[in-house]
Structure formats: C-alpha cells, structure tokens
Design a protein around this motif. Structure first.
Motif, PDB file in Angstrom:
ATOM      1  N   SER A  17       2.593 -23.319  17.263  1.00 36.27           N
ATOM      2  CA  SER A  17       2.774 -23.929  18.528  1.00 36.27           C
ATOM      3  C   SER A  17       2.373 -23.520  19.817  1.00 36.27           C
ATOM      4  O   SER A  17       2.011 -24.319  20.776  1.00 36.27           O
ATOM      5  CB  SER A  17       4.236 -23.894  18.535  1.00 36.27           C
ATOM      6  N   TRP A  18       2.128 -22.157  19.721  1.00 35.96           N
ATOM      7  CA  TRP A  18       1.567 -21.449  21.086  1.00 35.96           C
ATOM      8  C   TRP A  18       0.401 -20.565  20.706  1.00 35.96           C
ATOM      9  O   TRP A  18       0.590 -19.202  20.871  1.00 35.96           O
ATOM     10  CB  TRP A  18       2.731 -20.801  21.515  1.00 35.96           C
ATOM     11  N   PRO A  19      -0.608 -21.320  20.366  1.00 41.33           N
ATOM     12  CA  PRO A  19      -1.942 -20.219  19.998  1.00 41.33           C
ATOM     13  C   PRO A  19      -2.536 -19.644  21.078  1.00 41.33           C
ATOM     14  O   PRO A  19      -2.305 -20.114  22.270  1.00 41.33           O
ATOM     15  CB  PRO A  19      -2.962 -21.376  19.282  1.00 41.33           C
ATOM     16  N   ALA A  20      -3.331 -18.646  20.988  1.00 43.21           N
ATOM     17  CA  ALA A  20      -4.150 -18.090  21.904  1.00 43.21           C
ATOM     18  C   ALA A  20      -5.173 -18.932  22.520  1.00 43.21           C
ATOM     19  O   ALA A  20      -6.174 -19.356  21.823  1.00 43.21           O
ATOM     20  CB  ALA A  20      -4.838 -16.675  21.459  1.00 43.21           C
ATOM     21  N   LEU A  38      -5.676 -15.915  30.472  1.00 48.48           N
ATOM     22  CA  LEU A  38      -5.978 -17.134  30.837  1.00 48.48           C
ATOM     23  C   LEU A  38      -6.498 -16.942  32.445  1.00 48.48           C
ATOM     24  O   LEU A  38      -6.341 -16.190  33.133  1.00 48.48           O
ATOM     25  CB  LEU A  38      -4.916 -17.999  31.183  1.00 48.48           C
ATOM     26  N   GLU A  39      -7.753 -17.956  32.686  1.00 46.73           N
ATOM     27  CA  GLU A  39      -8.515 -17.427  33.779  1.00 46.73           C
ATOM     28  C   GLU A  39      -8.639 -19.043  34.548  1.00 46.73           C
ATOM     29  O   GLU A  39      -8.985 -19.985  33.942  1.00 46.73           O
ATOM     30  CB  GLU A  39      -9.876 -17.087  33.606  1.00 46.73           C
ATOM     31  N   ARG A  95       1.467 -17.759  29.873  1.00 47.92           N
ATOM     32  CA  ARG A  95       1.831 -19.137  30.258  1.00 47.92           C
ATOM     33  C   ARG A  95       2.833 -19.197  31.320  1.00 47.92           C
ATOM     34  O   ARG A  95       3.182 -20.340  31.841  1.00 47.92           O
ATOM     35  CB  ARG A  95       2.422 -19.827  28.948  1.00 47.92           C
ATOM     36  N   ASP A  96       3.446 -18.252  31.900  1.00 40.78           N
ATOM     37  CA  ASP A  96       4.815 -18.517  32.857  1.00 40.78           C
ATOM     38  C   ASP A  96       4.129 -18.903  33.875  1.00 40.78           C
ATOM     39  O   ASP A  96       4.912 -19.560  34.861  1.00 40.78           O
ATOM     40  CB  ASP A  96       5.574 -17.268  32.811  1.00 40.78           C
ATOM     41  N   HIS A 125      -9.248 -17.083  42.554  1.00 36.82           N
ATOM     42  CA  HIS A 125      -9.679 -16.686  41.341  1.00 36.82           C
ATOM     43  C   HIS A 125      -8.619 -16.438  40.659  1.00 36.82           C
ATOM     44  O   HIS A 125      -8.018 -14.988  40.982  1.00 36.82           O
ATOM     45  CB  HIS A 125     -10.743 -15.890  41.385  1.00 36.82           C
ATOM     46  N   LEU A 126      -8.091 -16.789  39.527  1.00 38.18           N
ATOM     47  CA  LEU A 126      -6.665 -16.441  38.858  1.00 38.18           C
ATOM     48  C   LEU A 126      -7.182 -15.847  37.689  1.00 38.18           C
ATOM     49  O   LEU A 126      -7.606 -16.416  36.695  1.00 38.18           O
ATOM     50  CB  LEU A 126      -5.774 -17.573  39.030  1.00 38.18           C
ATOM     51  N   LEU A 127      -6.120 -14.625  37.277  1.00 28.80           N
ATOM     52  CA  LEU A 127      -6.239 -14.183  35.947  1.00 28.80           C
ATOM     53  C   LEU A 127      -4.787 -13.814  35.669  1.00 28.80           C
ATOM     54  O   LEU A 127      -4.044 -12.977  36.291  1.00 28.80           O
ATOM     55  CB  LEU A 127      -7.098 -13.010  35.801  1.00 28.80           C
ATOM     56  N   ALA A 128      -4.137 -14.406  34.670  1.00 27.58           N
ATOM     57  CA  ALA A 128      -3.219 -14.161  34.070  1.00 27.58           C
ATOM     58  C   ALA A 128      -3.175 -13.683  32.900  1.00 27.58           C
ATOM     59  O   ALA A 128      -3.489 -14.157  31.859  1.00 27.58           O
ATOM     60  CB  ALA A 128      -2.231 -15.608  34.019  1.00 27.58           C
ATOM     61  N   PHE A 129      -2.418 -12.487  32.734  1.00 27.29           N
ATOM     62  CA  PHE A 129      -2.796 -11.610  31.388  1.00 27.29           C
ATOM     63  C   PHE A 129      -1.142 -11.555  30.766  1.00 27.29           C
ATOM     64  O   PHE A 129      -0.299 -11.667  31.373  1.00 27.29           O
ATOM     65  CB  PHE A 129      -3.121 -10.156  31.831  1.00 27.29           C
ATOM     66  N   ASP A 130      -1.324 -11.565  29.309  1.00 32.15           N
ATOM     67  CA  ASP A 130      -0.124 -11.287  28.588  1.00 32.15           C
ATOM     68  C   ASP A 130      -0.175  -9.802  28.509  1.00 32.15           C
ATOM     69  O   ASP A 130      -1.193  -8.888  28.208  1.00 32.15           O
ATOM     70  CB  ASP A 130      -0.586 -11.389  26.962  1.00 32.15           C
ATOM     71  N   ARG A 131       1.060  -9.235  29.105  1.00 34.54           N
ATOM     72  CA  ARG A 131       0.961  -7.761  29.061  1.00 34.54           C
ATOM     73  C   ARG A 131       1.081  -7.061  27.608  1.00 34.54           C
ATOM     74  O   ARG A 131       1.244  -7.829  26.788  1.00 34.54           O
ATOM     75  CB  ARG A 131       2.167  -7.183  29.860  1.00 34.54           C
TER      76      ARG A 131
END
Length: 317
Positions: free
Chosen positions: A33-36, A51-52, A72-73, A87-93
């Motif tokens: 349901s929530w793939p990379a 995600l960028e 994804r939050d 320029h946005l970069l959202a990381f999985d910690r």
C-alpha cells in the motif's frame, strides 16, 4: 506422565506461529500500500529514502518527520504550499519508512544529523533550512549545533527539545525486554497496534479533529516490527540525550523559529517550545491557537507560513 503440558505448549506454539504469520501478511500488505516512491542515497552503509519537490535552484528545506512517521507526513499540504518557491527534501529518518538503520550503534539525533548532513553533501544540497517535527526537532537542533556552517536556520514544529521526568509508554519500555520485546514486535504489534494507533491519533490531533488527509498517512509502515523497535528505542533514549544537547542551545547564532499548538497534549509546549523561547528570546515564537500536536496534518498552512517567514529572515541577514 500427563500429556496436558505438552498439549498446552503445542497450542501456544501454534498460536504464536499463527500470529507471526498474520503479522507478516499485514506487513506485506502495508508495504504494497505504501511503496517507496522517492529516491535513495547511501551514507556509511545506511540507505536513506527521500522525496524531492520544487526547484533545485531555490533555497533548500530539509523536512524531518517525528516518531511513528515517514517522509509522507509532509505531503498533505506542507509540500504543496512550499514547492513553488523552495527546494524540498523530505527524508525517512533511519529505521523509519524505507530508510535502513545502523545496526552497531543507536542512531541518536546527533548520528542522524550527521547521516543527513553527509547525504545532502552527496546530493549537492547546501545550507538548508532545517524543519524538525516533534522527535525530529532534536535532529534539526543537532544538525545546526554540529554543522553550523551547513545550515541556514531551524524551525521546530511541536518539538521535543529538553529532557523530561517520567517514563514513556509501556509498549516502548517492554520492547527493550530481551527475547520478549522482539517477540512482541514480530508476532503482535501489527495486529494489535492498528486500533491503538487510531486512538493515539485522536489525542495527538486534539483539540483539532482528525483531518481526512490523515487517512492517507502511512501509519502501518511504522508498525512493522523493525520500525516499531527502532521507534521504541528512539523514544526511550531521547530524554537522556537531550539532557546533554540542550545545554548547547546558546551556541546557536542562526535564525530560529518555534511553531507550537497551544493545546498540544503530546509534547508539552511549556516544557519544550516555551522554554526554548525563554532561553533564546531572539527566536520567533508562533503559537497556533486551539491546535494540538500534529500540525503538519492539521495546520499545514501554519507550517508553510513559518517556513516562509524564517526564509525571509535568513534572506534579510
């Protein structure tokens, strides 16, 4: 010799195997349901998913999620409100979402900050604005303290910033129990955790209602055994780490902003956000009236506004 004890052990083993199989199937369904959907960058053997969005020629913003979260939050209003001008970069910690976790050492906020700093250097991203939500505010502050020349400013969103008295949730304490903790994670946590996660959401959003966007959150990824154990370790050990880091906050000379909901019942505004503002009065304090903890979902426009205001301060220096 009575066969009753053997029969009981056999039934217990069968039940445990059944629960483990159910846990595994739920994990597989969550991952389908929530793939990379983003990209990966590897640093010192740790594979980080991110995600960028936006324009790489604009001011970079590093978005860091809290405990039990994923990258994804930020995709339920915050990214959409900022991607045109940043320029946005959202990381999985490390250990969350699709990012792996170092095995040889607890990746405390300082270790996570170092991994993220090196990842951004590898990607050619310089001097981002650091946005840390909840647990990750400690990471944003560690990044700014340890790499001051590589950070433009810091925004704490409902941040955990200081050590606190008292213990954490019993599930997180139990997860540290040898043998039984991993057994809990691998056989029980996904079947029993989903109803508890929904109940937690009500308290985390209150006094705000749960918005429809939250139904799109990848909550079940956080209930996978390895992710749950990683979160449990992070939450158990954070207070002790912050007792040392918080003594260094006076070193920070870059622009800072603090965004908090005045009704936050998860992370005390008085003990964390308001205290930081007392110690660093030059930081901007933004208090969202009638808001709870999960501001990236419930009040994304407030996060967007706080990032824009901080960026304006940085540009004006």
């Amino acid at each position: 010799m009575s066969l009753a004890p053997l029969a009981a052990l056999g039934a217990l083993g069968a039940a445990g195997a059944g629960l483990a199989a159910w846990n595994h199937s739920l994990r597989a369904a969550a991952e389908r349901s929530w793939p990379a959907e983003g990209r990966f960058v590897s640093v010192d053997g740790t594979r980080l998913h991110y995600l960028e969005y936006g324009n790489p020629a604009k001011q970079a913003v590093l978005l860091l999620h809290g405990a039990n979260g994923t990258c994804r939050d930020w995709t339920h209003g915050v990214a959409q409100g900022l991607e045109r001008d940043f320029h946005l970069l959202a990381f999985d910690r490390p250990g969350s979402g699709w990012s792996t976790r170092p095995r040889s050492v607890w990746p405390d906020p300082g270790v996570q900050a170092a991994l993220l700093h090196d990842a951004l250097q590898k990607l050619g991203v310089m001097r981002p604005i650091l946005v840390g939500f909840s647990w990750a505010a400690a990471v944003a502050m560690a990044y700014a303290l340890d790499h001051p020349d590589a950070a433009a400013g810091v925004l704490s969103v409902g941040g955990v910033l200081y050590s606190w008295r008292g213990s954490v949730n019993w599930l997180y304490r139990f997860a540290a129990t040898p043998v039984l903790g991993p057994l809990l994670a691998r056989a029980f946590i996904m079947p029993v955790g989903r109803p508890f996660a929904r109940r937690w959401a009500y308290s985390a959003f209150a006094p705000d209602p749960i918005p429809p966007a939250f139904d799109g959150a990848a909550v079940e990824l956080a209930l996978r055994p390895d992710s749950f154990l990683a979160t449990a370790e992070d939450i158990r050990r954070l207070s002790e780490f912050l007792s040392g880091q918080s003594r260094r906050y006076a070193e920070l000379a870059m622009p800072l902003a603090i965004l908090v909901g005045d009704g936050d019942g998860v992370v005390s505004p008085r003990l964390h956000s308001f205290r930081l503002h007392r110690e660093l009065p030059e930081a901007d304090l933004i208090v969202e009236k009638g808001a709870g903890h999960l501001l990236p979902y419930a009040r994304p426009e407030a996060v967007v506004s706080a990032v824009r205001s901080l960026a304006a301060r940085i540009e004006a220096r």
